[in-house]
Design a protein around this motif. Structure first.
Motif, mmCIF file in Angstrom:
data_model
loop_
_atom_site.group_PDB
_atom_site.id
_atom_site.type_symbol
_atom_site.label_atom_id
_atom_site.label_comp_id
_atom_site.label_asym_id
_atom_site.label_seq_id
_atom_site.Cartn_x
_atom_site.Cartn_y
_atom_site.Cartn_z
ATOM 1 N N SER A 157 0.844 -1.062 0.051
ATOM 2 C CA SER A 157 0.180 0.508 -0.537
ATOM 3 C C SER A 157 0.607 1.403 -0.134
ATOM 4 O O SER A 157 0.900 2.454 -0.348
ATOM 5 C CB SER A 157 -1.100 -0.361 1.361
ATOM 6 O OG SER A 157 -1.973 -1.208 1.086
ATOM 7 N N ILE A 160 2.629 1.647 -3.069
ATOM 8 C CA ILE A 160 1.159 2.460 -4.591
ATOM 9 C C ILE A 160 0.621 3.822 -4.176
ATOM 10 O O ILE A 160 0.931 4.533 -4.937
ATOM 11 C CB ILE A 160 -0.050 1.824 -4.177
ATOM 12 C CG1 ILE A 160 0.015 0.619 -5.045
ATOM 13 C CG2 ILE A 160 -0.692 2.367 -5.172
ATOM 14 C CD1 ILE A 160 -1.024 -0.680 -4.425
ATOM 15 N N GLN A 163 3.563 5.828 -5.558
ATOM 16 C CA GLN A 163 3.525 5.680 -7.421
ATOM 17 C C GLN A 163 4.618 5.177 -7.212
ATOM 18 O O GLN A 163 4.529 4.777 -8.478
ATOM 19 C CB GLN A 163 3.524 7.022 -8.068
ATOM 20 C CG GLN A 163 2.784 8.051 -7.495
ATOM 21 C CD GLN A 163 1.025 7.683 -8.095
ATOM 22 O OE1 GLN A 163 1.529 7.233 -8.872
ATOM 23 N NE2 GLN A 163 0.552 8.338 -6.836
ATOM 24 N N LEU A 165 4.126 1.616 -8.645
ATOM 25 C CA LEU A 165 3.121 0.341 -8.771
ATOM 26 C C LEU A 165 3.633 -0.346 -9.096
ATOM 27 O O LEU A 165 2.775 -2.157 -8.537
ATOM 28 C CB LEU A 165 2.424 1.233 -9.685
ATOM 29 C CG LEU A 165 1.421 2.836 -9.786
ATOM 30 C CD1 LEU A 165 0.044 2.882 -10.907
ATOM 31 C CD2 LEU A 165 1.010 2.674 -8.279
ATOM 32 N N GLY A 168 3.963 -2.181 -5.907
ATOM 33 C CA GLY A 168 2.842 -2.472 -5.078
ATOM 34 C C GLY A 168 2.162 -3.956 -5.166
ATOM 35 O O GLY A 168 1.435 -4.215 -4.641
ATOM 36 N N ALA A 198 -4.800 -0.717 -7.399
ATOM 37 C CA ALA A 198 -3.694 -0.792 -7.516
ATOM 38 C C ALA A 198 -3.520 -0.475 -9.230
ATOM 39 O O ALA A 198 -3.260 0.355 -10.045
ATOM 40 C CB ALA A 198 -2.739 -1.904 -7.210
ATOM 41 N N LYS A 201 -5.163 2.623 -10.989
ATOM 42 C CA LYS A 201 -4.406 3.267 -10.889
ATOM 43 C C LYS A 201 -3.710 3.618 -11.580
ATOM 44 O O LYS A 201 -2.652 4.651 -12.533
ATOM 45 C CB LYS A 201 -3.631 3.841 -9.464
ATOM 46 C CG LYS A 201 -3.056 5.407 -9.482
ATOM 47 C CD LYS A 201 -2.202 4.800 -7.946
ATOM 48 C CE LYS A 201 -3.280 5.266 -7.215
ATOM 49 N NZ LYS A 201 -3.081 5.545 -5.434
ATOM 50 N N ARG A 202 -3.091 2.190 -12.158
ATOM 51 C CA ARG A 202 -1.843 2.580 -13.261
ATOM 52 C C ARG A 202 -3.014 2.370 -15.075
ATOM 53 O O ARG A 202 -2.649 2.316 -16.239
ATOM 54 C CB ARG A 202 -1.358 0.777 -13.398
ATOM 55 C CG ARG A 202 0.015 0.740 -14.413
ATOM 56 C CD ARG A 202 0.634 -0.342 -13.607
ATOM 57 N NE ARG A 202 0.151 -2.031 -14.220
ATOM 58 C CZ ARG A 202 0.947 -3.522 -14.002
ATOM 59 N NH1 ARG A 202 1.734 -3.780 -12.692
ATOM 60 N NH2 ARG A 202 -0.242 -4.668 -14.302
#
Length: 583
Positions: A157, A160, A163, A165, A168, A198, A201-202
């Motif tokens: 976490s 992530i 950033q 990613l 994470g 995650a 977000k990617r």
């Protein structure tokens, strides 16, 4: 759907029924109360809090410190889930103080994890990562799979949030495999949620939705309304990005209702923020403004600068209180010792004063006598060892061999022999004052001695030295030349009486906390020679070596021994010494 939604409540009902049938107010009741609170924390934190407080009061009555520590931690978890980090931090610190006397590394590590969660929420990621790694290190040492999963997920976490990613997501996938392996659905639910966030977000929306849907199914089974609220809002954000505004609005409103039900301020704020964005795109400015105001109010009440300052103050206060508690404890301990000494002195000054004085005097005298006898034995043995290492027979034979070479005008041999002899004597004298020398130095001394004897006896025997690969000769310490008397016995009483050449092998091995030093020859062994056994001839050197081995073990308070092994051809003698390292 009815069956799935009822599953989460089944555990709570079962625990409550068990509690109703329990009449005793003991540690079993405390444990049951905490288990009910743990099962309720996601769906009804307020009810969970009532059970925790009952447990805490009962631990006070029972004076059960372990139960008190666990109750405080559970209370901190509930406050954390209610987005009240200040009170949560208070309870976690109280739990640490209550657990100090327990020496429970696993429990303390879990508290560090709880504190790290708060740091992570406040975006103090370095502090959070430090606490999570403490948890992971302890959990791996204890082989606690559950806490390994927790630490791995929380570290992911932080990655992530920073950033990172890929790192994470990789950590979350490792944690997911472990959670599925131990069949922990609650962990799997949380990990599926985090993986979805995650991946979203990617930009991997399809993979994200797959994990979110898996999480929703598990949340339905476990009856976890809080997680459902969080996941539904995440799905709404993906639909918003895909311009599916109607579906996004439905998911956000459903998420908001669930978040309000469990009083989760942060998730309410997230839902209002998503609704504000949706209404803006739907060209509903009034509704968008209302949603945004709700979002700002909830966000500010959940985490603000005042709470950050309060948590920092609590950290400093805890450290100060811990120091003060340690000082008070030491003062109490010293005072207790003083009172105990005074009390004992008063009792001794009574009828038993004179008898105690005589007993103490005799005991001290016996102790000093034992110490003096042992020190005398050490000094005597070390002196005998030095004399044995400079064996007059060996010195005489060496000088005689040099003289013979000179008489025969073999000056090269005489010079070589004299050089080796002088080097060996110098090395022996240099190391005679030392209690221990490195194994490398000792083997050099022994090799020098064997080479001189081999030159003088002109090929009567060969030799080899083997050191196990797991031994560092430079770092390993041994008493100087402790094997020399045994090698000398092998040459003179094992090899020389034998017809034909012989061989001597020196081996150094490690067995657990012991160093095994072995001399093996293929001589005549311990057979009778002219009515006298070879053992009798070797007795003086063996007795001296036994004494030195015994002293080495006594100094380190570890076992030591000298062992004999009769071979079909020859004899093997092993000295077991306590393993001693320079560093």
């Amino acid at each position: 759907m009815i069956c799935l939604s009822a599953t989460g409540q089944t555990l709570v009902d079962s625990l409550k029924n068990e509690l109703a049938g329990l009449s005793s107010a003991d540690t079993t009741r405390v444990t049951l109360l905490l288990n009910i609170a743990d099962a309720l924390v996601w769906n009804d934190p307020q009810e969970a809090l009532t059970y925790v407080k009952q447990a805490a009061r009962l631990t006070d009555d029972l004076r059960w410190q372990k139960g008190k520590a666990y109750a405080l931690r559970q209370e901190g978890v509930i406050y954390y889930e209610q987005s009240d980090p200040t009170r949560a931090m208070d309870r976690f610190h109280d739990a640490l103080k209550a657990a100090e006397s327990l020496q429970d590394r696993s429990f303390e590590a879990s508290i560090y994890n709880n504190i790290a969660n708060i740091y992570s929420d406040l975006k103090q990621y370095d502090m959070a990562l430090d606490h999570y790694r403490r948890l992971l290190t302890v959990s791996e040492a204890l082989q606690d799979t559950t806490k390994i999963i927790i630490a791995t997920v929380n570290i992911a976490s932080v990655y992530i949030e920073q950033q990172q990613l890929s790192m994470g997501i990789a950590s979350l996938n490792r944690a997911l495999l472990l959670a599925q392996y131990i069949k922990n659905k609650r962990f799997e639910m949380a990990i599926q949620n985090n993986l979805g966030r995650a991946l979203a977000k990617r930009g991997d929306d399809e993979l994200a939705l797959g994990h979110f849907n898996n999480c929703l199914q598990l949340a339905e089974q476990l009856g976890s309304d809080g997680i459902k609220a969080n996941v539904l809002n995440s799905i709404a954000e993906i639909m918003f990005n895909r311009h599916q505004y109607a579906q996004a609005e439905d998911r956000s409103k459903e998420a908001l209702a669930l978040a309000e039900k469990v009083a989760a301020l942060e998730w309410q704020a997230n839902a209002w923020q998503t609704l504000s964005n949706i209404h803006e795109r739907q060209r509903k400015p009034g509704e968008a403004l209302h949603a945004y105001k709700q979002f700002i109010a909830l966000r500010d009440s959940a985490v603000n600068d005042e709470k950050k300052a309060e948590i920092t103050r609590k950290e400093m206060q805890f450290a100060l209180e811990k120091q003060e508690a340690a000082a008070v404890a030491e003062m109490v301990r010293q005072r207790s010792i003083t009172y105990a000494v005074i009390g004992v002195a008063l009792v001794i000054m009574g009828a038993f004063a004179f008898g105690w004085r005589l007993y103490k005097r005799k005991r001290d005298s016996d102790e000093l006598k034992k110490i003096a006898e042992f020190e005398a034995l050490v000094a005597d043995t070390e002196m005998k060892a030095l004399r044995a290492q400079l064996n007059p027979h060996f010195i005489f034979n060496a000088l005689n061999a040099i003289g013979n070479s000179i008489a025969e005008r073999d000056f090269d041999t005489a010079g070589s022999y004299l050089t080796r002899f002088a080097k060996l004597i110098r090395q022996i004298l240099e190391n005679s004052e030392r209690k221990e020398i490195s194994l490398t130095t000792d083997l050099e001394l022994l090799t020098g001695y064997i080479q001189l004897e081999s030159m003088r006896l002109q090929g009567k025997f060969t030799y080899s030295v083997d050191v196990a690969a797991d031994i560092d000769p430079e770092n390993t310490l041994v008493p100087p030349l402790i094997m020399q008397p045994l090698i000398e016995n092998s040459i003179w009483h094992g090899i020389l009486p034998k017809e034909g050449p012989g061989h001597i092998q020196i081996r150094v091995q490690k067995e657990e906390e012991s160093l095994c030093y072995t001399v093996e020859d293929n001589g005549i062994g311990r057979t009778n020679v002219n009515g006298q056994s070879a053992t009798a001839k070797r007795s003086m050197g063996i007795a001296l070596t036994k004494a030195r081995v015994s002293i080495a073990g006594t100094h380190q308070n570890k076992p030591s021994a000298i062992l004999f092994d009769d071979l079909p051809d020859g004899l093997a003698v092993t000295i077991k010494l306590p393993l001693s390292l320079q560093f």
